[in-house]
Design an enzyme around this catalytic site. Structure first.
Site, PDB file in Angstrom:
ATOM      1  N   GLY A   1      -5.664  57.625  22.562  1.00  9.42           N
ATOM      2  CA  GLY A   1      -4.947  57.520  21.194  1.00  9.42           C
ATOM      3  C   GLY A   1      -3.222  57.393  21.123  1.00  9.42           C
TER       4      GLY A   1
ATOM      5  N   ASP B   1     -11.105  64.399  30.067  1.00 14.38           N
ATOM      6  CA  ASP B   1     -12.154  63.727  30.240  1.00 14.38           C
ATOM      7  C   ASP B   1     -12.321  62.775  31.324  1.00 14.38           C
ATOM      8  OD1 ASP B   1     -13.270  65.407  28.331  1.00 14.38           O
ATOM      9  OD2 ASP B   1     -13.158  63.716  26.968  1.00 14.38           O
TER      10      ASP B   1
END
Length: 476
Positions: A194, A223
């Site tokens: 993002g 992640d």
């Protein structure tokens, strides 16, 4: 009041060569500002590098995206190799850099901040470096911290980020206004997908205004779900730290009759942390990730497997990624999003804990269940030695690229080599575990768990197109 129009997205820079060679190049300041002056790279007079042969990267050096090829394959896609160039497009005294960290916490953030500051100062003699406090919102609030090697000297020993962070709050026009008003000409943006999308829009607006400002990204996600790159910084630390929770669950499960140690790890859409932590531990009996659907009831289901393990061993350890099994939960809050636009997931750990307890209560089979959620403990720790080195190289690569006039790029490791990757490749999709890949097969072999796939499941449709990126992921 109408929202400001988004800047027009520039076309990717593609350079074709013989034999199927394709270079996905990154933008350069000279693409839209002609006749920029160049300066000799200060590193040529730096005593630390006087013994290094061929320190400057050749202008045509590139790194292939795909490392495993067949003899008849075309040369394929390449990325520009990172590193110092003989000529730079900024005079050291004229550089006014800023650094911003956005999104969630991740081990290594402070190390990246430190090494950008120290790289600019020690390698290029840059004295003016500004920290934007509080993520992208800091540009609006005009929160700043002046950074120099003394200020950042010990910050790599701490978790979190000394600059503060936030989610959302991205107004491209206001951010570029702030950059322009402050006279900033190098912007270093540390964040996940993002944040990199925001960085791409910031670059496009800067290009539209014709400003001599380099925008460099450093990809951050615990992640490990950013495509193209081998891995993201902080991932090794997260896997290592997850071992503590798994070990605690294993000790608990061995100490009670019919005990289940359940550990929830990070992994909203990608199960890399859970998979690698499971493989590293060797104490895990079952690993559940978002990419591999599972079901609870009936033959081949999770409950049947748990019962089998408890009857055979008297205990078991389950690792579950936070995004696993969401389709089994109610849909009541899945449409809700956070400030970054991510779906707010329900707590699968609590849900599956209660589901297991309810099932075995109905079966009149007494069990103990110990639930451990180390999420924020893992996110907040300092980076380990391996990530510290990686963060250093990522930061220095970004500094070399910005000084050489490249912009609109992310520095990242591709097949073990540091490269400059255009923003569009970083933000085009999320990298996910491919459950038809060898690494997932290795995990199934390690845990001896069933695949939990129903006979009708079409494996080949799983994350169509992700297989290409999985080739590198197995090399961690």
């Amino acid at each position: 009041m109408a929202s400001p129009a988004l800047p027009e997205i520039s076309k990717p820079k593609i350079v074709d060569g013989p034999g199927g060679y394709v270079l996905e190049d990154v933008p350069h300041l000279t693409d839209y500002i002609p006749d920029l002056p160049t300066y000799p790279n200060p590193l040529q007079d730096n005593p630390a590098y006087s013994v290094v042969k061929q320190y400057f990267v050749h202008v045509d050096d590139s790194v292939p995206q795909k490392v495993v090829v067949h003899k008849d394959d075309p040369k394929g896609i390449h990325f520009r190799r990172a590193g110092a160039r003989q000529k730079v497009y900024f005079h050291s005294d004229d550089v006014h850099a800023c650094i911003v960290t956005c999104g969630g916490l991740c081990p290594g953030l402070n190390t990246v901040v430190r090494e950008i500051v120290c790289g600019l100062h020690h390698m290029y003699g840059v004295k003016k470096v500004l920290g934007i406090d509080g993520g992208y919102k800091g540009f609006y609030a005009k929160n700043t911290v002046y950074l120099n090697p003394k200020v950042v000297n010990d910050i790599h020993k701490r978790g979190g980020t000394i600059l503060g962070t936030s989610r959302g709050g991205h107004d491209t026009s206001k951010i570029v206004d702030s950059i322009q008003d402050r006279g900033i000409n190098q912007v270093y943006i540390i964040g996940g997908d993002g944040t990199q999308r925001g960085a791409a829009l910031i670059f496009e607006e800067i290009r539209r205004r014709g400003l001599k400002v380099s925008v460099a990204g450093i990809p951050k996600t615990i992640d490990n779900d950013i495509p193209v790159i081998d891995k993201s910084f902080g991932f090794d630390t997260a896997v290592e730290e997850a071992q503590r929770a798994i070990n605690a669950a294993h000790v608990e499960s061995e100490s009670f009759e019919n005990c289940i140690g359940l550990v929830k790890l990070m992994g909203r859409y990608s199960g890399f942390i859970a998979m690698y932590a499971t493989l590293a531990s060797r104490d895990v009996d079952c690993c559940l990730i978002p990419e591999s659907p599972f079901y609870l009831e009936g033959p081949g289901g999770l409950f049947e497997y748990i019962e089998k393990r408890l009857k055979e061993d008297g205990h078991m350890v389950i690792v579950i990624a936070e995004g696993a099994g969401q389709e089994l939960l109610s849909q009541s809050i899945q449409s809700t999003t956070d400030a970054s636009g991510n779906k707010l997931l329900q707590d699968v750990g609590l849900w599956i804990s209660q589901s297991i307890k309810d099932h075995f209560s109905k079966q009149k089979m007494p069990i103990n269940l110990k639930y451990i959620d180390p999420t924020y403990m893992i996110r907040a720790v300092p980076s380990n030695a391996s990530d510290n080195v990686y963060c250093t190289l990522l930061a220095q690569s970004a500094v070399h690229g910005a000084m050489a006039g490249y912009t609109g790029f992310t520095s990242g490791l591709v097949n073990g080599r540091h490269t400059y990757i255009p923003f569009n490749r970083i933000i085009e999709k999320q990298n996910k575990v491919v459950i038809t890949d060898r690494m997932w097969a290795r995990l199934l072999s390690s845990t001896n768990q069933p695949s939990f796939l129903r006979p009708s499941t079409n494996l080949l449709s799983n994350e169509n197109g992700s297989q290409k990126s999985s080739d590198k992921k197995v090399t961690h």
